[in-house]
Scaffold this motif. Structure first.
Motif, PDB file in Angstrom:
ATOM      1  N   ASN A 117       6.514  -5.767  24.156  1.00  0.00           N
ATOM      2  CA  ASN A 117       6.813  -6.093  22.753  1.00  0.00           C
ATOM      3  C   ASN A 117       7.071  -4.824  21.940  1.00  0.00           C
ATOM      4  O   ASN A 117       7.944  -4.815  21.047  1.00  0.00           O
ATOM      5  N   ASP A 118       6.322  -3.748  22.247  1.00  0.00           N
ATOM      6  CA  ASP A 118       6.557  -2.496  21.512  1.00  0.00           C
ATOM      7  C   ASP A 118       7.941  -1.918  21.807  1.00  0.00           C
ATOM      8  O   ASP A 118       8.678  -1.520  20.887  1.00  0.00           O
ATOM      9  N   ASP A 125      15.062  -2.278  16.498  1.00  0.00           N
ATOM     10  CA  ASP A 125      15.182  -1.451  15.288  1.00  0.00           C
ATOM     11  C   ASP A 125      16.280  -0.409  15.440  1.00  0.00           C
ATOM     12  O   ASP A 125      17.004  -0.090  14.474  1.00  0.00           O
ATOM     13  N   LEU A 126      16.421   0.113  16.659  1.00  0.00           N
ATOM     14  CA  LEU A 126      17.465   1.115  16.871  1.00  0.00           C
ATOM     15  C   LEU A 126      18.855   0.492  16.835  1.00  0.00           C
ATOM     16  O   LEU A 126      19.794   1.072  16.266  1.00  0.00           O
ATOM     17  N   SER A 133      10.665   2.008  14.159  1.00  0.00           N
ATOM     18  CA  SER A 133       9.623   2.058  15.191  1.00  0.00           C
ATOM     19  C   SER A 133      10.068   2.857  16.409  1.00  0.00           C
ATOM     20  O   SER A 133       9.233   3.338  17.175  1.00  0.00           O
ATOM     21  N   TYR A 134      11.363   3.056  16.592  1.00  0.00           N
ATOM     22  CA  TYR A 134      11.858   3.823  17.744  1.00  0.00           C
ATOM     23  C   TYR A 134      11.514   5.294  17.638  1.00  0.00           C
ATOM     24  O   TYR A 134      11.530   6.031  18.615  1.00  0.00           O
ATOM     25  N   LEU A 156      15.165   2.932  25.988  1.00  0.00           N
ATOM     26  CA  LEU A 156      14.335   1.846  25.454  1.00  0.00           C
ATOM     27  C   LEU A 156      14.625   0.529  26.151  1.00  0.00           C
ATOM     28  O   LEU A 156      13.705  -0.256  26.434  1.00  0.00           O
ATOM     29  N   LYS A 157      15.895   0.264  26.452  1.00  0.00           N
ATOM     30  CA  LYS A 157      16.250  -0.977  27.145  1.00  0.00           C
ATOM     31  C   LYS A 157      15.684  -0.994  28.563  1.00  0.00           C
ATOM     32  O   LYS A 157      15.197  -2.022  29.049  1.00  0.00           O
TER      33      LYS A 157
END
Length: 227
Positions: A117-118, A125-126, A133-134, A156-157
């Motif tokens: 979730n984080d 957000d990015l 948050s990124y 992130l992905k």
């Protein structure tokens, strides 16, 4: 005359006391059993009462009812709550294994789900620009341009997909453990009174097959397992 009257009274009293004495039980020196053997009277003193003699020739034993679990109840209990079927089958040593596995899988699901979730929120957000948050995944003082937007988005992905996969695998494993508990409870109930002989052995012996109309004579080895 007085002497004759005294004799009459004595005879009357003697006649009244005679039946009373005849009714009293007499205990012999030995008692005859049903199998023809005699027992000394001293061995049956605890069984002698004032008016009767009771001799117990056999001992009646009341056996405790043997426990036999019902396989249907074991499956239902295990379906209601994992480990309850093993408790019903009196397989208490399996409870730490069941609850240890359940707690481990529960922790794996919650931890991977939280991390997923984080990363998912940081990725959104990015991409959408709705939050920052990124920036928590950047080094102190580093910006998105310094790291590279496309590179950060790909990282992130990748992390998001990795932890989502781990969470899904933990959920599948938890379902498998739940089903395994039900199967184990059913099998334990079915094989509860299965008699497994301690004489478990394997024997290998030479065998000679005589010739037939379809094959020639041959020699080989035969393996047999006894249990």
């Amino acid at each position: 005359m007085r002497r004759g009257l005294f004799i009459c009274i004595w005879c009357i009293l003697g006649g009244m006391l005679l039946p009373l004495n005849a009714q009293e039980p007499q205990v012999q020196d030995s008692v005859l059993r049903s199998d023809g053997k005699r027992l000394p009277a001293d061995t049956i003193k605890p069984l002698i009462s004032e008016k009767a003699v009771v001799l117990v020739d056999s001992v009646i034993t009341i056996s405790k009812h043997e426990f036999k679990p019902d396989s249907k109840k074991a499956v239902i209990y295990s379906a209601i709550f994992p480990g309850l079927g093993q408790f019903y089958n009196r397989k208490y040593w399996k409870l730490p294994i069941v609850y240890g596995g359940a707690l481990g899988l529960t922790y794996a699901i919650t931890w991977n789900g939280r991390v997923y979730n984080d990363y998912n929120q940081a990725f959104r957000d990015l991409v959408t620009g709705s939050g920052t948050s990124y920036t928590n995944y950047l080094r102190p003082g580093q910006t998105v341009d310094d790291y590279g937007r496309d590179r950060l988005q790909s990282a992130l992905k990748s992390k998001k997909d990795f932890y989502r996969r781990n969470r899904d695998l933990a959920i599948i494993a938890a379902v498998g453990v739940y089903a395994l508990c039900m199967i184990d409870a059913y099998v334990d109930a079915q094989l509860y009174d299965f008699d497994m002989s301690p004489d478990l052995s394997m024997r290998v012996t030479p065998v000679f097959w005589p010739p037939t109309s379809y094959s020639k004579a041959s020699v080989g080895l035969q393996c047999s397992i006894n249990f």
